[in-house]
Design a protein around this motif. Structure first.
Motif, PDB file in Angstrom:
ATOM      1  N   GLU A 239       0.848  -1.196   0.000  1.00 10.54           N
ATOM      2  CA  GLU A 239       0.000   0.000   0.000  1.00 10.54           C
ATOM      3  C   GLU A 239       0.881   1.242   0.000  1.00 10.54           C
ATOM      4  O   GLU A 239       1.777   1.389   0.833  1.00 10.54           O
ATOM      5  CB  GLU A 239      -0.906   0.009   1.224  1.00 10.54           C
ATOM      6  CG  GLU A 239      -1.916   1.157   1.229  1.00 10.54           C
ATOM      7  CD  GLU A 239      -2.917   1.035   2.360  1.00 10.54           C
ATOM      8  OE1 GLU A 239      -3.974   1.685   2.287  1.00 10.54           O
ATOM      9  OE2 GLU A 239      -2.638   0.279   3.304  1.00 10.54           O
ATOM     10  N   ARG A 293      -4.591   6.550  -1.371  1.00  7.71           N
ATOM     11  CA  ARG A 293      -3.839   5.305  -1.203  1.00  7.71           C
ATOM     12  C   ARG A 293      -4.012   4.398  -2.415  1.00  7.71           C
ATOM     13  O   ARG A 293      -5.104   4.296  -2.984  1.00  7.71           O
ATOM     14  CB  ARG A 293      -4.263   4.576   0.062  1.00  7.71           C
ATOM     15  CG  ARG A 293      -4.063   5.430   1.320  1.00  7.71           C
ATOM     16  CD  ARG A 293      -3.831   4.599   2.526  1.00  7.71           C
ATOM     17  NE  ARG A 293      -3.490   5.432   3.689  1.00  7.71           N
ATOM     18  CZ  ARG A 293      -2.911   4.963   4.792  1.00  7.71           C
ATOM     19  NH1 ARG A 293      -2.621   3.674   4.879  1.00  7.71           N
ATOM     20  NH2 ARG A 293      -2.625   5.754   5.793  1.00  7.71           N
ATOM     21  N   LEU A 295      -3.359   0.420  -3.538  1.00  7.68           N
ATOM     22  CA  LEU A 295      -3.155  -0.900  -2.958  1.00  7.68           C
ATOM     23  C   LEU A 295      -2.914  -1.921  -4.065  1.00  7.68           C
ATOM     24  O   LEU A 295      -3.677  -2.013  -5.020  1.00  7.68           O
ATOM     25  CB  LEU A 295      -4.380  -1.321  -2.138  1.00  7.68           C
ATOM     26  CG  LEU A 295      -4.331  -2.716  -1.505  1.00  7.68           C
ATOM     27  CD1 LEU A 295      -3.208  -2.805  -0.487  1.00  7.68           C
ATOM     28  CD2 LEU A 295      -5.673  -3.047  -0.871  1.00  7.68           C
TER      29      LEU A 295
END
Length: 332
Positions: A239, A293, A295
């Motif tokens: 991440e 973010r 991932l």
């Protein structure tokens, strides 16, 4: 009884002790090899050990220590150097190693190879020249070794100082306090912070010959954990915390494109354990974005990990970095 229960709960949430001993740094990488061996011993029973370079074999003969067999835990702090082209290179390391790796035979070997030695807080620190750097090594516990190749002794002194407060479950560096709570439970290996530093080439991160659209100063939380209920494979989770949501969207799209291109690139490769494992890895890879973010998740199969360990069949035909690391490690 309540206090004991609270203490046990806090301990379960605390970072591993070797990681808590690390000094302030730009990145942290931790590996717990003991449960890894236990979980995967049946799958990797046929893995051949890598061929040892003569210097490493001399070390094993002199000390009785075989890192592959005797090292149980390793916590590594990454220190970005202000001048990547300077004598210390782009990154320095400070390490805490735990296992059956201490004893008088190791002290004798260190004394024979050290250019000098210092004493700090009752611990002898051996200063060993290596490739233009000084590697500082000290046995700080009956099964714990501290190592640092940073330009000064500040980092290994910090490890020795933190040893006195290691029992406190939430002791540790700023980076550890900020991000360890984001590491998934039961992870056998994890990294937080600027963990792309060792893979940096000209400001970009390259792994297996693929250049990732990430900067080396990206804040990353990465982990490897067993896939349940069958723990013979490992779940890779990476991440990235991007500076903005817009940057996250751009990097997510770029990574998804890279995964698609890598799938096409590996499809015509010869059929062997490494290439087949790499194809399986890429087939399970997924890229998602949420706010700022990005991932990336994938599954590492026993075949892929076994091929990497054997070192005979290298994914995508790239240079074998593992052999170079082992050779350099034997010199240090």
């Amino acid at each position: 009884m309540v206090l004991l229960a609270v203490a046990i709960f806090l301990r379960s949430k605390a970072p591993p002790e070797p990681a808590r001993l690390l000094p302030e740094s730009d990145g942290i990488v931790y590996v717990n090899l003991k449960p890894f061996r236990t979980l995967l011993k049946h799958d990797y029973a046929k893995i051949e050990p890598p061929q040892r370079v003569p210097e490493y074999q001399d070390f094993v003969n002199a000390t009785g220590i075989d890192w592959e067999r005797d090292l149980d835990q390793a916590a590594i702090a990454l220190h970005r150097m202000p001048n990547p082209n300077g004598p210390n290179g782009p990154v320095a390391y400070s390490m805490v190693l735990v296992g059956k790796i201490t004893g008088p035979r190791l002290n004798n070997w260190l004394a024979a190879h050290a250019a000098s030695r210092d004493v700090y807080a009752g611990h002898t620190i051996y200063n060993i020249p290596s490739d233009g750097r000084t590697v500082r090594v000290s046995q700080i516990g009956y099964d714990v070794i501290a190592v640092s190749n940073a330009p000064t002794a500040e980092q290994i002194h910090s490890i020795v100082d933190r040893r006195s407060t290691a029992a406190w479950p939430f002791a540790g560096s700023t980076l550890l306090r900020q991000h360890y709570h984001e590491v998934p439970l039961l992870s056998l290996a994890w990294g937080v912070g600027q963990i792309g530093l060792p893979f940096s080439q000209s400001g970009a991160i390259s792994i297996f010959g693929f250049q990732l659209p990430l900067q080396t100063d990206s804040t990353i939380i990465a982990s490897l954990a067993p896939t349940l209920p069958v723990p013979s494979a490992l779940r890779l989770r990476v991440e990235e915390i991007a500076p903005t949501e817009r940057a996250a969207a751009s990097q997510s799209a770029a990574l998804a494109t890279l995964v698609t291109m890598a799938r096409g690139f590996t499809e015509p490769l010869a059929s062997n354990a490494a290439n087949n494992g790499l194809r399986q890895l890429l087939s399970t890879a997924q890229v998602t974005q949420r706010h700022d973010r990005v991932l990336v998740t994938a599954t590492l199969t026993p075949e892929f990990l076994g091929a990497l360990s054997n070192g005979k069949e290298n994914p995508a035909g790239q240079p074998q970095a593992g052999a170079d690391v082992e050779e350099r490690g034997s010199r240090e």
